[in-house]
Design a protein around this motif. Sequence first.
Motif, mmCIF file in Angstrom:
data_model
loop_
_atom_site.group_PDB
_atom_site.id
_atom_site.type_symbol
_atom_site.label_atom_id
_atom_site.label_comp_id
_atom_site.label_asym_id
_atom_site.label_seq_id
_atom_site.Cartn_x
_atom_site.Cartn_y
_atom_site.Cartn_z
ATOM 1 N N MET A 1 0.818 -1.211 0.000
ATOM 2 C CA MET A 1 0.000 0.000 0.000
ATOM 3 C C MET A 1 0.851 1.260 0.000
ATOM 4 S SD MET A 1 -1.631 1.188 3.389
ATOM 5 C CE MET A 1 -1.200 2.860 3.065
ATOM 6 N N LEU A 4 1.141 2.534 -3.530
ATOM 7 C CA LEU A 4 -0.086 3.135 -4.056
ATOM 8 C C LEU A 4 -0.257 4.564 -3.534
ATOM 9 C CD1 LEU A 4 -2.556 0.162 -3.997
ATOM 10 C CD2 LEU A 4 -1.673 1.386 -5.962
ATOM 11 N N SER A 8 -0.573 8.012 -5.779
ATOM 12 C CA SER A 8 -1.607 9.043 -5.641
ATOM 13 C C SER A 8 -0.969 10.394 -5.382
ATOM 14 C CB SER A 8 -2.540 8.687 -4.497
ATOM 15 O OG SER A 8 -1.898 8.932 -3.284
ATOM 16 N N LEU A 706 1.549 -12.124 -7.002
ATOM 17 C CA LEU A 706 0.662 -12.711 -5.997
ATOM 18 C C LEU A 706 -0.787 -12.691 -6.486
ATOM 19 C CD1 LEU A 706 1.489 -13.742 -3.218
ATOM 20 C CD2 LEU A 706 0.483 -11.670 -2.261
ATOM 21 N N ARG A 710 -3.274 -15.834 -7.135
ATOM 22 C CA ARG A 710 -4.513 -15.970 -6.396
ATOM 23 C C ARG A 710 -5.713 -16.125 -7.327
ATOM 24 N NH1 ARG A 710 -6.190 -13.262 -0.828
ATOM 25 N NH2 ARG A 710 -4.612 -14.692 -0.081
ATOM 26 N N VAL B 127 -9.202 6.736 -2.719
ATOM 27 C CA VAL B 127 -7.905 6.144 -2.403
ATOM 28 C C VAL B 127 -8.020 5.140 -1.266
ATOM 29 C CG1 VAL B 127 -5.606 6.662 -1.511
ATOM 30 C CG2 VAL B 127 -6.621 8.121 -3.238
ATOM 31 N N PHE B 131 -7.253 1.122 -1.413
ATOM 32 C CA PHE B 131 -6.250 0.469 -0.574
ATOM 33 C C PHE B 131 -6.869 -0.608 0.290
ATOM 34 C CE2 PHE B 131 -3.009 4.171 -0.458
ATOM 35 C CZ PHE B 131 -2.823 3.972 -1.808
ATOM 36 N N PHE B 137 -8.206 -8.020 -0.265
ATOM 37 C CA PHE B 137 -7.974 -9.028 -1.293
ATOM 38 C C PHE B 137 -6.766 -9.892 -0.939
ATOM 39 C CE2 PHE B 137 -5.912 -10.424 -5.186
ATOM 40 C CZ PHE B 137 -6.954 -11.070 -5.832
ATOM 41 N N PHE B 138 -5.715 -9.225 -0.487
ATOM 42 C CA PHE B 138 -4.491 -9.958 -0.159
ATOM 43 C C PHE B 138 -4.478 -10.391 1.304
ATOM 44 C CE2 PHE B 138 -2.882 -7.450 -3.807
ATOM 45 C CZ PHE B 138 -2.481 -8.514 -4.590
ATOM 46 N N ILE B 143 1.520 -8.953 2.169
ATOM 47 C CA ILE B 143 1.095 -7.607 1.753
ATOM 48 C C ILE B 143 0.113 -7.034 2.755
ATOM 49 C CG2 ILE B 143 -0.168 -6.331 -0.008
ATOM 50 C CD1 ILE B 143 1.074 -8.012 -2.082
ATOM 51 N N LEU B 150 2.008 -0.708 8.292
ATOM 52 C CA LEU B 150 2.286 0.616 7.756
ATOM 53 C C LEU B 150 1.163 1.588 8.122
ATOM 54 C CD1 LEU B 150 4.576 1.754 5.967
ATOM 55 C CD2 LEU B 150 2.905 1.760 4.132
ATOM 56 N N CYS B 151 -0.066 1.084 8.034
ATOM 57 C CA CYS B 151 -1.214 1.914 8.425
ATOM 58 C C CYS B 151 -1.056 2.384 9.866
ATOM 59 C CB CYS B 151 -2.517 1.131 8.312
ATOM 60 S SG CYS B 151 -3.117 0.994 6.650
ATOM 61 N N ILE B 204 -4.518 8.585 5.844
ATOM 62 C CA ILE B 204 -4.536 7.346 5.080
ATOM 63 C C ILE B 204 -4.494 6.141 6.017
ATOM 64 C CG2 ILE B 204 -2.195 6.514 4.568
ATOM 65 C CD1 ILE B 204 -2.859 7.003 1.640
ATOM 66 N N THR B 208 -7.806 3.703 5.965
ATOM 67 C CA THR B 208 -7.626 2.440 5.257
ATOM 68 C C THR B 208 -7.877 1.260 6.188
ATOM 69 O OG1 THR B 208 -5.969 3.517 3.914
ATOM 70 C CG2 THR B 208 -6.035 1.131 3.832
ATOM 71 N N ARG B 209 -7.325 1.392 7.391
ATOM 72 C CA ARG B 209 -7.467 0.291 8.322
ATOM 73 C C ARG B 209 -8.930 0.074 8.700
ATOM 74 N NH1 ARG B 209 -5.115 -0.899 13.987
ATOM 75 N NH2 ARG B 209 -6.428 0.866 14.496
ATOM 76 N N THR B 213 -11.337 -3.286 7.841
ATOM 77 C CA THR B 213 -12.115 -4.054 8.798
ATOM 78 C C THR B 213 -13.542 -4.232 8.297
ATOM 79 O OG1 THR B 213 -10.976 -2.571 10.293
ATOM 80 C CG2 THR B 213 -12.326 -4.286 11.273
ATOM 81 N N ILE C 462 -14.977 -8.565 16.036
ATOM 82 C CA ILE C 462 -13.897 -8.528 15.053
ATOM 83 C C ILE C 462 -12.887 -9.622 15.331
ATOM 84 C CG2 ILE C 462 -12.617 -6.827 13.699
ATOM 85 C CD1 ILE C 462 -13.571 -4.740 15.658
#
Lengths: 716, 325, 465
Positions: A1, A4, A8, A706, A710, B127, B131, B137-138, B143, B150-151, B204, B208-209, B213, C462
């Motif tokens: 990420m 990305l 942006s 990846l 998948r 954005v 993300f 997806f991953f 990733i 990173l988030c 971000i 994103t996080r 969720t 969660i």
Amino acid sequence: MNFLSLVSLAVPVLLLSACEGSLNNPYPDSESDKNIYYDSFEERPRHLDPVASYSANEYVFLGQIYEPPLQYHFLKRPYQLVPLTAREMPEPVYYNADGVILSADAPAEEISQVRYVIRIRPDIHFQPHPAFARDDRGEYRYHSMSPEAINAVHTLDDFEHSATRRLTAADYVYQVKRMVHPRVHSPIAGLMSKYIAGLDELASRLKTANEDNPGEYIDLHDYDFKGARAIDETTFEIVLKQKYPQFIYWLSMYFFSPMPWEADVFYSQAGMSDQNITLDWYPVGTGPFMLTENNPNRRMVLERNPNYRGELYPEEGEEGDAESGLLRDAGRAMPFIDKAVYSLEREAIPTWNKFLQGYYDTSGLVSDSFDQAVRVGSGGEVMLTEEMRARDINLLTAVTTSTFYMGFNMRDDVVGGDSQRARLLRRAVSIAVDYEEFVSIFANGRGKPAQGPLPPGIFGHREGRAGINPYVYDWVDGRAQRKPVAKALELLEQAGYSNGRDVRTGEPLVLYLDSPAAGPGSKANFDWLRKQFRKLNINLVIRATDYNRFQEKMLKGTAQIYTWGWNADYPDPENFMFLLYGPNAKVGSNGENASNYENPEFDRLFNIMKSMPNGEKRQQVIDDMIEIARRDAPWLWGFHPLAYSLHHSWYHNAKPNLMANNTLKYKRIDVPLRNKLRAEWNRPVWTPVIILVLVLLVSLLPAAILYKRRVERSIR
Amino acid sequence: MISYIIRRMLYAIPILIGVNVITFVLFFVVNTPDDIARMQLGQKRVTPEAIEKWKADHGYDKPVLWNSDAAAAGKITETIFFENSVRLFVFDFGRSDSGRDISYDISQRMWPSLAITVPSLIIGLLVYITFALTLAFFRATYIDTWGVVLCVVMMSISSMFYIIGGQYLVGKLLHLVPISGYDTGTEAIKFLVLPVLVGLVGSIGSSTRWYRTIFLEEMGKDFVRTARAKGLSETVVLYRHVLRNGLIPILTGVVVILPMLFIGSLITESFFAIPGLGSYTIDAINNQDFAIVRSMVFLGSVLYILGLLLTDISYTIVDPRIRLS
Amino acid sequence: MPVIFLTDGLIFLLLLMVTAFIWYARRHEHLRVPWRQVGRNGMAMSAVVVLLFYIIIGLLDSMHFHPRVETQNSTESRYSNEIISVLDVLLKHLPEQTEKTYSAPFATHAYAMETIDHEDGTRTREYPRLQHGGTHLDDPENRGQDILLKSLPGIAAGLLVWMTISFMIVMVLARNAGVTISGQLRYIVHRQTALPWHTILLTLGAVLVLFVWAFYLSHYYHIFGTDKVGQDVFYQAIKSIRTGLMIGTLTTLVMLPFALMLGVMAGYFRGWVDDIIQYIYTTLNSIPGVLLIAAAILMLEVYMSNHSGDFSSNAHRADLRLFFLCVILGIMSWTGLCRLLRGETMKLREIDYVQAAQAFGVSHVTIMIRHLLPNVMHIVMITIVLDFSALVLAEAVLAYINIGVDPSMSSWGNMINSARLEMAREPVVWWSLSAAFVFMLGLVLAANLFADAVRDAFDPRIREY
């Protein structure tokens, strides 16, 4: 990420690259070849009504718009008054109680009337303004507008017609009367009522008139008074109740600029102020420029006044002015620039960076950009750094006519009063607080530690050995040297404090300092101050308050030690000495003597000094006064800041003039040079962005692999 | 529906009165009318008479809450509080202490604020959703793991660092955008790039996080499992089912802040010298312009309540089972 | 002579409460299980180690006293009117090593040139040697080598401390488990322990070595440089820890009683009580927070200037301001928790055992304390840990608007705020900003990681992912 997010980041930047010219130009590209001066302002001007305005940031604009009768000569030093709209310098004529003319050196007590007759030039016109516009029948178009019509306008541009009129002596008289207008708040109304004959009486007449017809326009023409009177179309007189030689300086301040009655009528219409159309917002003057855009949230724009008479650039200056090119425009009609754009900048950093990028023509120097710009030579001389010289930036320096000091409240039980004990304590502190170090840390040496209240450049100031404060300094090797801390400790011992404790009670000595300072810089400042007092084993408690609370404290006299400053109104010692004049105390009479210092001998000498002409005798009196003040030490004399300013090579006719505010008209800009340099300095740097994008693309690879795996798996 | 909305609006009135009383009391404990007058009159040579005169002109010479000298109803109405507050309810903000028409200023300064907040919101949503969806997806690969770390790191950094860093890097070193300032029309774009970018990068991490969720929660639901069992490809499941259903909580979450977009961002605006409502408020606090502060608080409260109302309504639109009662 | 500041007292009260809570949680299964889960999370436990490190420093910095002053007649003990903390005693060398103005990390010379008078009467313009940083070097050229050489004992000392502490931990673990020390060590190395001791000890090692190394080198160099008035930036960053912790925790302490009481009451009684409480928090929520804080801080200033006699020192003034800031932040942040608690209580009161208790005529207060409060504890916990990092970050923003902690108090917000101006210098003064960045990131990141684990453990919704 991570990649990305960086993509942006790059996308909008890449989109922008399509535009032409420097990407970081904060002005429209279309402006680039126009004769425009660019500068910044930090604080929104509160008042642009010349009779209400009293602060330097407002004078930046007022100075270009309004014209009082006199001005300071742009080039000559020491500062010298010359006529602006007046035809010649007015001379005061003194009368005694019987109306007999007295000579200029007559004793002040005998004088009961002073008359100034001022003749103004006949060729001056106001800027175009709707207030002057008349219809075919000769009636004023916009003097009695209907409420609907007023509701439809939002700015002065919404008025279709505008016109001008010749400046008359009556406009000046009108303004003098406005000083006591019940709906205008003139900061000098109180002061002027002491001097101008009949002004206080006029004030009470106008007050009754206002109470009888609240909110109605008051036609000041109906209120004659003896203090100011138009003699004919171009001559008026001002009458003072007593001798006041400093009055001539006031005639160069904007309180005394002309005000057309048409404008007053225009702005006084009911509903006008609800549309934000007021004299405070839209000035109307005779000066070289007029305010065409007033958006203090963003920018203020001055444009050339088409009706300006074209004053000529001065033919003579100081020694050296011709060599430095300051007389190259001599005799040419001013102004030289068409437009001046002032952008709002609250923060010092962006302002400085934009100056370096060439988007401001001139800039002051704050302490944090100092090292980048200026290098002090081995002999103490200042010069620009390589970086600045490479850009052909020029530096100007001047000692300001102001002083920053730390004062003791003389009404305080511990530090104040006339007792020897308190005096010794004050002197000890005076020695301990090392203003040389202060100036070098906080002002990068841009200041001169003060020896007394008078800054250099003001009559009465003495340089060299004769000028040092013998209670704080010694004269060593041709230089003033601060006495050692041991000396201060000794004084403290004499005052009855030992090792930071009161010998009699054993209580530790705690002093309190009130400071209106706040913000990021103040912590360092406070830390430093505490360090100074710790030298004497004194615990200093700093009470930082907002300016309001600070002023309230000063008014009540509850502060103990405080820091403050004073900026000269006019270049006369009276304007500094009155800060220590007893009857001018803060407590009780709300004067400017914030220390509430009172010494009968000092006060007596002050009264003699203030009406004396400059000369050997006056110097003697001033020396005596300063000696008294130094002995009593109501202030730590602090320092006189030096003003450093930088300007680019395309900016001409720059000479620091701390008294004059109307200097924009003298300035000239070399626009092609500016464009060339700006383009050179602001080439966008794309390399890091490109590298970033490449790195992203590479780091996308594993994700892509990846992803493929998948997707394949889910199909299987 | 309509009766519900009306009821909610009526309910807002006591809240607004409460807000008004609180701000009023707070600011008058802090600032006496004398302070305000002194602040407006400037610094040199201000006489007590001038202060009295200023107060009388601006209606600050009356008692604050209770006028015992006045007759009957005048005891309440002839006070600073009543004269200044009641007008707010019809959105007549009156004049600032420095004499400006506040409504006009607000209408002018609203646009720069919107010019930053609206693009920030729209680009931000795009954005962050991209993300979050990528991470979902991953899920359970390196990733995702490192993305989440990173988030967390990015949200642990103070927004001040993003602003200072962005201004230093993009504006000063790379010469790509003007350092600060604002202009109208299309000229504004070059001034907006950096603040929008900084705002985007700054939030971000948390956004994103949070969205991740939400998507993961959707992915755990039965219908997604069914879709996957039917043999739909992962991508199709993600776009058709997860994204569409995940958008509902995301968008209803956005609704509550929609009205607040008008107010703008306090810090960003004052850092980048953008003349929006955020910097208007900060200036007013610094200048102690009580009239502006009160108006902005009132406006902020109204918009907040509006946001709550809009959220309720959007819930019913999204999910018809929820009935407004 | 000890001095207890308001915030000192409160932070120790909080410590007491946390200890009591741990004791309580140990005996209650529904609390113990999720905490165990937190304990199993390696990342979270590393975070706990880092947090503990910050907390210990913060607590050391919260024990204040007047140092004794040496006097001639030793019979009478005299105390200085200065107030210092235990941490100041440990780091005594740092505040004493004050330079004149800026110097870069590990510098031997000042950052700005100065005019120097030589004995032969000439004056030159040069970078003067620092008064404290790197003075032990005869030849500043050897600086790089010296730093490496000095690092060795630093790192060695760090390793020694680490090994001592680790050994004690392993010993205790071994005794509890009834195995030999070497057996316990093997379990740890092979990650066969219930708690991830492997990770915990490694993190501890990293933190200790880093700190001891920095502490050792700080005797010789300014490892993070000095600021505008020459104070050591490393010292400031460490002193700021207490401020950050106070804001993050005391705020919660202040708001907790209100949020708990009002939230549970609103959910339990419903009706007009609920209406009033909802009204209060909607109103408070509607007011933009910055304005509320600004007004409160100004109010405090007025109070302090009217009662200036009560505040004999800057430290007292600064402390009161810090406390007040916590209070006002608390007033603003209790509403969120209150709303959550209200919702949860509403659900709980319909559950049979509460209904039964009501039917038996158990008093409302007892029901709320006995049955409702323990069952909403997990929400409280999640909110506290999540709020913590947000509050630490908020301090920096408040400092920018001048409504944060007292300007004389060390805080990361104040550091960032002054660093803002330094970024415009050329060459740029980057170390204050970097120091604040590193220290702040350490705390907030650890808190966030820990908060994540706590939420995952307590929020079953969660837990799946």
